[in-house]
Design an enzyme around this catalytic site. Structure first.
Site, short mmCIF file in Angstrom:
data_model
loop_
_atom_site.label_atom_id
_atom_site.label_comp_id
_atom_site.label_asym_id
_atom_site.label_seq_id
_atom_site.Cartn_x
_atom_site.Cartn_y
_atom_site.Cartn_z
CB THR C 93 -45.16 -24.68 47.54
OG1 THR C 93 -46.13 -24.08 46.75
CG2 THR C 93 -44.21 -23.48 47.86
CE LYS C 169 -47.19 -21.48 45.69
NZ LYS C 169 -48.56 -20.79 45.91
CE LYS C 238 -43.10 -24.92 52.57
NZ LYS C 238 -43.96 -25.90 51.89
#
Lengths: 291, 291, 291, 291
Positions: C93, C169, C238
């Protein structure tokens, strides 16, 4: 003193000229050399490379942003050359992170680094009446004081860690954007109830908000006059971004600043980046279906 | 002129006194009669009921909020009595919705209603230097001008629809809260980077934000001094709520004001409702884990 | 196929094992070599350097974040070596910006780059039932399909530009955090009115919100059980940061995501970064003075 | 049982019919009598006045909102008449404040009041598969259980204080709006990076967000199909407003809900109040300059 000045934009030019007027010997450098050349008639000494400016008793940088300063100073290797300035006054509005990095690399290079961002528009710079926020080694600030006095009305000290001055500068700029957003929302509320934005803002900026920030931006909003830009909206967006980045690094939630960020992005998405920051108020009107 | 004055709190008392000083005959009423009685020595005429105050050439109401004004005026049936004032100046900070309702019921009762909320703290009221926002029938405002002049430095007109003055007042109070929230977030950012809130706020409120709102609340935040309250936090919360209600009625999104609402609720939930509005800044510190 | 796999953390390990089980020859590398060595018994071939893994028919990277991937791949010079993989599946990711940069540098190096981030927790990875988002050159995805099928239940294609899969995502992860924040605020509202969070969340996650995301995080919130972390709060922070950065680059205001950012910072500031993402709900309680 | 049913809208009609089917004697009333008359063929007994419906073993109200319920019940004086129902099931989505007021006035009138709001759309109501949230005197709920079982799949109990069920209902509706806003922002982010909203939402609502709320509203957003409305945007705005009011009364900050409020106002200001709630997603697109 023997001073180098790098960056002769709308702010840098009058600041450099005030150094000349105060009797200092000023070597000037600018990316497009024309701007430096023009100052020759005023007594400055144009130089062809950043390296020739970045030496002497002191060097002042007033470059556009992190990218520009990093390119000239770090990637340009100025700190690796033999001759270095006695003190480097960094006047650009840069990120806290870059200021911290600069403090470290100057330390390794043995150059005293003082963050010295300023408040004041070009006309204030011309008068030598800027408010200068200085943070860095105390003795370095002391040595540079004659220069600071030539450019500003007052120096505000924030201790030995240079990045602190940048944190304060960014906080202040965030507050300016907040004032504009508040005026925009207030004006939208007023208009929705039949009050002209000009009437509402005239009252408020003449009474409880009789500060220049409110008066100047309020007048632009009242007039719907966003060009030419005094302070560009995309620059304001950059500063709010840097304030939020500094906050995030220190884990400080700033929900009001987050709203500013979103409103600024809305303005940018609608093509207003090159307009004056006051154009932020049009976002409030658009949200209310009034544009 | 023969004037009735209802509501002798921290603002109403000096306003009524200024009417007396200007040579008007002033009947005064207050819920707790002591406050009215005290003004007898200054030349006012205490009366025992709202009805006795609400008559004559003009009546001024300066009651705490919607509930108080509605209780005395509407539920108290003042507009149904035979004797009525020539004009009613409503100086309380009330909702736009109530102002619209009052305009309607006064119209039916044949009484001229002028919304006349004010900007200025008690010390400004004492000096007769308030800024008064007036909206209502033009001739009614004209007749009341000597009274407005006795209480205020200047009258700002916002047209014939009374609620407009209230919309402007609420917008202005929202902007005051916005200024405090902005200072709170700025101070939290500064502290997280090692700058004392007092230093940051001293700079900003002495330079680009040198307006009384910033200086006064900024000094409280810098000192962490929130008692006794000048303007209570719960009152600020009420005003932001009224601003948002007025916005909602007109379908105006105000995301910055929404942030203020949430921060104020946070402060209220932590027991700070009775503190000064400046205590809002402690919410920013708490969010950042700094309290 | 002859495959290299880099990054054997909680997700990478089961993914690599599923490639082995599907009959592929899998060279495995991990920063701490122990994790690679452990897979030898399962039929994988531990290698000592990233370079030895990054070759063959395909290489899969499942590293922690931008920094880790950049360190290994870009700064590690993997694309400059002679032997290169037929296709690189980037499953980490990472930011949209890094994905765009990787697309460019792979193009110059002549390696097909496919962004292939996944949805699913470690237990889902173990079952080979991940949902894989794939974007990149169509023929490269086709060649890698046997690998994708070994690791996932389904491959969702998002076109030729790799960064698109990363945008999706990040958008999805932002939505997960939004669901938790919504539950946290709902629970705080309920508790303030006398309803236990467990009762409120049991109802809602059993009826209109009967999706795994709600059920899993809701159960944690109901139980006030935030350790050990399934998905760590700092990782969620994050991802929201990366979603906002991708949005900012494309000038997309995301006010809900901004709220998530501020709530996450609040949690981080209060020391909850190592807890499960569900601990975000404690911020809502704290804001309401209920913690 | 002998039951009265007041309010035969899209939800009330199938609920009343299920009571009939379960063998209860059901007197039905509706503001526009046509709706009541239509149920005669199905075995219900139309009555001409609310008073004739509000009696018997139990009465169920399913009116539009606070205003409608207050008009019929409180202002209509139903609680003052001689004949009263054994229990009043209040199924409308109303404010927590009104529920508290109703609990008090029913107490004085000696009528057991049970708040019984429901989750489920008209098609679910038709199947008798609603989820019913019940709060009120335990024995009253027990007596009404056959009715609740006829209308719903399951009754979720929230204690003796009726308003609790309303708090939960409003919290749940807020979460529905949150899910839509999250999808809207995610879709805007995706589109800005070249991913069609339909592709992004198809993936997410088929995998980690495979709950009806996401699938139904997501399909509308993907198709850009907002008419006819399933659940109207202005109703969603009302419910978020009520959730925020309940939160404010209990001093609970809900920043995510505040964002929802502002986005809904934006939609209302742009004329989308009569569209489906899914139209909220268009606000995210407009903010990003993509509409």
């Amino acid at each position: 003193m023997d001073v180098g000045f790098l960056g002769l934009g709308r702010m840098g030019r009058p600041m450099a000229l005030n150094l000349v007027k105060a009797g200092h010997r000023v070597r000037v450098w600018n990316r497009s050399p024309q701007a430096a050349e023009e100052l020759r008639a005023h007594g400055a000494v144009p130089v062809a490379t950043p390296a020739e400016a970045f030496r002497g008793d002191a060097a002042v940088t007033m470059l556009a942003d992190d990218t520009a300063l990093r390119a000239v100073l770090v990637e340009g290797g100025l700190l690796d050359q033999a001759e270095k300035p006695g003190v480097h006054l960094g006047a650009s509005t840069i990120s806290v992170a870059l200021a911290e990095e600069l403090a470290a690399v100057h330390g390794r290079a043995g150059v005293a680094y003082v963050s010295a961002p300023v408040f004041g528009r070009p006309d204030v710079a011309e008068l030598g009446k800027l408010n200068i926020l200085a943070a860095g080694p105390e003795d370095a600030i002391a040595r540079a004081q004659p220069l600071l006095d030539a450019m500003g009305a007052r120096t505000w000290r924030f201790g030995e860690a240079p990045a602190r001055a940048n944190a304060v500068k960014l906080a202040g700029n965030m507050m300016i954007v907040a004032a504009i957003e508040a005026m925009g929302e207030a004006a939208a509320l007023g208009e929705a109830h039949g009050v002209a934005a000009a009437d509402l803002l005239d009252l408020l900026t003449s009474t409880i908000f009789a500060a220049p920030v409110y008066k100047n931006y309020g007048a632009s909003i009242a007039a719907g006059r966003y060009e030419p830009p005094g302070f560009g909206l995309s620059l304001g967006a950059k500063d709010v971004r840097l304030a939020l980045a500094a906050a995030e690094a220190a884990r400080v939630p700033m929900p009001l600043a987050s709203v500013l960020r979103d409103s600024l992005l809305d303005a940018l998405a609608h093509g207003d980046g090159e307009k004056d920051l006051a154009a932020l108020a049009t976002v409030s009107m658009r949200r209310a279906g009034r544009s």
